[in-house]
Enzyme design. Structure first.
Site, PDB file in Angstrom:
ATOM      1  N   CYS A 112       0.832  -1.201   0.000  1.00 30.14           N
ATOM      2  CA  CYS A 112       0.000   0.000   0.000  1.00 30.14           C
ATOM      3  C   CYS A 112       0.867   1.252   0.000  1.00 30.14           C
ATOM      4  CB  CYS A 112      -0.991  -0.038   1.163  1.00 30.14           C
ATOM      5  SG  CYS A 112      -2.355   1.131   0.953  1.00 30.14           S
ATOM      6  N   HIS A 219      -3.435  -5.207   0.664  1.00 28.63           N
ATOM      7  CA  HIS A 219      -2.880  -5.538   1.980  1.00 28.63           C
ATOM      8  C   HIS A 219      -2.803  -7.054   2.163  1.00 28.63           C
ATOM      9  CE1 HIS A 219      -2.620  -1.602   4.057  1.00 28.63           C
ATOM     10  NE2 HIS A 219      -3.489  -1.254   3.113  1.00 28.63           N
ATOM     11  N   GLU A 221      -1.366  -8.594   4.408  1.00 26.31           N
ATOM     12  CA  GLU A 221      -1.399  -8.926   5.845  1.00 26.31           C
ATOM     13  C   GLU A 221      -2.825  -8.964   6.386  1.00 26.31           C
ATOM     14  OE1 GLU A 221      -1.828  -4.494   6.147  1.00 26.31           O
ATOM     15  OE2 GLU A 221      -1.002  -5.944   4.730  1.00 26.31           O
TER      16      GLU A 221
END
Length: 242
Positions: A112, A219, A221
């Protein structure tokens, strides 16, 4: 593929300085993903650029994480907005980290904001506000406080396509800035994923022989569940092999 070396590659993970609580902070998803992929995360506080080289000497890979908009003083194609926060010190530090890591050939993953740091560090502009460009065709975030989910089309043969072993994936997204048209810099990037509105979502070095370096606007994660993202695994494996 999870890194298999008996010595875990050391992955520097950038953090943000949250002024409201006077603390360096990092979402646990980044750390969890690196650990599950076989890496040893080292959380990097926001420091002055003079510390970049010394920090990088002790790392096998660098993960540039998400966070605030990049201050327009440090990138082109963007403007300050009254409803967003900026952290110029973090910008200067991470832009330095990115440039020095690229010079060293250190494996890099930008997530990002981290991908926007990579893009900006190599002289390329950002899109200031995606809704002004795509007119809401794809929601790259649901609101100021909520992520979105949308599809991303991956380029066959690219690092991201090989990592996910798919031509299309659904990602978690939370950004309003995007990647502008690449300028004529010395380091050339190849866009390897796009959203259905045509906007760039991932890039890697154009030179196939160049060190591992990938930026993604989504993202990996998130959601922070008990799973290992294939791209993070590919990154940690590259760091272990470097």
């Amino acid at each position: 593929m999870v890194a298999s070396s008996s010595v875990r590659p050391r992955i520097g993970v950038t953090s943000r300085f949250r002024q409201a609580i006077d603390s360096h902070a990092l979402h646990h998803g980044y750390v969890d993903q690196v650990v599950r992929a076989g890496g040893l995360p080292t959380v990097l506080p926001t420091l002055d650029p003079e510390f970049c080289d010394e920090l990088l000497e002790n790392l096998d890979g660098l993960l540039l994480t998400g966070g605030e908009d990049i201050d327009p003083a440090h990138c082109t194609g963007s403007v300050r907005r009254p409803d967003y926060t900026y952290h110029p010190r973090r910008d200067a530090f991470e832009l330095c980290l990115a440039r020095r890591a690229l010079d060293r050939g250190l494996p890099l993953l930008g997530v990002c904001r981290g991908s926007q740091i990579l893009w900006s560090a190599t002289g390329n502009p950002l899109i200031a506000h995606i809704p002004d460009v795509n007119h809401g065709q794809v929601l790259h975030r649901a609101s100021l406080t909520k992520t979105s989910r949308h599809l991303v089309l991956l380029t066959s043969g690219s690092v991201v396509a090989e990592a996910y072993d798919e031509a299309k994936i659904e990602v978690t997204s939370y950004h309003h800035q995007g990647l502008g048209e690449q300028t004529s810099g010395d380091l050339r990037w190849r866009v390897t994923a796009r959203a259905e509105d045509g906007l760039a979502e991932a890039f890697e070095q154009e030179d196939a022989e160049a060190p591992w370096a990938v930026g993604v606007l989504w993202h990996p994660e998130l959601p922070a569940d008990d799973w290992t993202d294939p791209l993070v695994s590919a990154f940690v494996s590259a760091a272990g092999a470097s």
